[in-house]
Motif scaffolding. Structure first.
Motif, PDB file in Angstrom:
ATOM      1  N   TRP A  81       0.813  -1.217   0.000  1.00 18.20           N
ATOM      2  CA  TRP A  81       0.000   0.000   0.000  1.00 18.20           C
ATOM      3  C   TRP A  81       0.847   1.268   0.000  1.00 18.20           C
ATOM      4  CZ3 TRP A  81      -5.251   0.720  -0.201  1.00 18.20           C
ATOM      5  CH2 TRP A  81      -6.049  -0.424  -0.104  1.00 18.20           C
TER       6      TRP A  81
ATOM      7  N   LEU B 240     -10.446  -3.435   4.623  1.00 15.32           N
ATOM      8  CA  LEU B 240     -10.608  -2.081   4.109  1.00 15.32           C
ATOM      9  C   LEU B 240     -12.017  -1.610   4.415  1.00 15.32           C
ATOM     10  CD1 LEU B 240      -9.567  -0.437   0.872  1.00 15.32           C
ATOM     11  CD2 LEU B 240     -12.011  -0.642   1.292  1.00 15.32           C
TER      12      LEU B 240
ATOM     13  N   GLN C 213     -14.371   1.774   3.626  1.00 14.49           N
ATOM     14  CA  GLN C 213     -14.462   3.037   2.892  1.00 14.49           C
ATOM     15  C   GLN C 213     -15.765   3.723   3.224  1.00 14.49           C
ATOM     16  OE1 GLN C 213     -13.254   3.264  -1.225  1.00 14.49           O
ATOM     17  NE2 GLN C 213     -14.973   4.584  -1.711  1.00 14.49           N
TER      18      GLN C 213
ATOM     19  N   THR D  92     -17.612   0.057  -6.946  1.00 16.72           N
ATOM     20  CA  THR D  92     -16.412   0.215  -6.124  1.00 16.72           C
ATOM     21  C   THR D  92     -16.022  -1.121  -5.504  1.00 16.72           C
ATOM     22  OG1 THR D  92     -16.968   2.522  -5.683  1.00 16.72           O
ATOM     23  CG2 THR D  92     -15.429   1.477  -4.153  1.00 16.72           C
TER      24      THR D  92
ATOM     25  N   TYR E 279     -12.452  -2.923  -6.120  1.00 17.43           N
ATOM     26  CA  TYR E 279     -11.520  -3.313  -5.057  1.00 17.43           C
ATOM     27  C   TYR E 279     -11.218  -4.806  -5.104  1.00 17.43           C
ATOM     28  CZ  TYR E 279     -11.265   1.033  -2.308  1.00 17.43           C
ATOM     29  OH  TYR E 279     -11.010   2.297  -1.862  1.00 17.43           O
ATOM     30  N   ASN E 280     -12.242  -5.625  -5.312  1.00 17.14           N
ATOM     31  CA  ASN E 280     -11.992  -7.066  -5.347  1.00 17.14           C
ATOM     32  C   ASN E 280     -11.055  -7.433  -6.499  1.00 17.14           C
ATOM     33  OD1 ASN E 280     -13.208  -8.451  -3.078  1.00 17.14           O
ATOM     34  ND2 ASN E 280     -15.111  -7.585  -3.814  1.00 17.14           N
TER      35      ASN E 280
END
Length: 146
Positions: free
Chosen positions: A22, A112, A114, A127, A131-132
């Motif tokens: 990250w 995570l 969000q 989204t 992300y996946n």
């Protein structure tokens, strides 16, 4: 924080390595965007400290570009990272995305969260899919690495 989505994954790598994925441009540029987009390493700038800024440019298949930016609100390696994230150069999101990293059987549990911000249900669903896909690519990047 108005939670929009939470994703939990176990990544087959130690927390220090997942945290680094990250925070190191050479890793982030590989997995951010998944296989569908290109994020040139030179477009990723990361000043990984509280109030430090980050930027990245996604080149999407239709030929357009998305300019991501934000700032770090928490940096606690290798346990927690929080940062704002926006694709509108004229705005600054206030509520951070929070990623936690915990040792788990088989590697690291990465979670995570969000905020919803002003995302519609359809945008949240997109989204989540995004992300996946990103995290699938991260798993490949980190497979077998310490």
């Amino acid at each position: 924080m108005s939670v929009g989505l939470t994703i939990t994954r176990t990544i087959a790598a130690p927390p220090e390595r997942v945290f680094a994925a990250w925070t190191r441009p050479e890793d982030f540029s590989v997995w951010f965007g998944g296989n569908a987009v290109d994020v040139p390493t030179e477009s990723v700038l990361m000043d990984v400290r509280v109030d430090g800024r980050w930027t990245a440019v996604m080149h999407v298949p239709d030929g357009s570009e998305i300019y991501w930016h934000g700032r770090y609100t928490e940096v606690d390696p290798p346990r927690r990272l929080a940062f704002t994230m926006d694709d509108d150069p004229a705005s600054d999101t206030l509520e951070p995305v929070v990623v936690t990293f915990a040792p788990a059987a088989g590697g690291t549990e990465m979670r995570l969260t969000q905020p919803r911000d002003d995302l519609t249900n359809e945008q949240l669903a997109q989204t989540l899919l995004g992300y996946n896909s990103f995290f699938d690519t991260m798993e490949i990047l980190l497979a077998g690495r310490d």
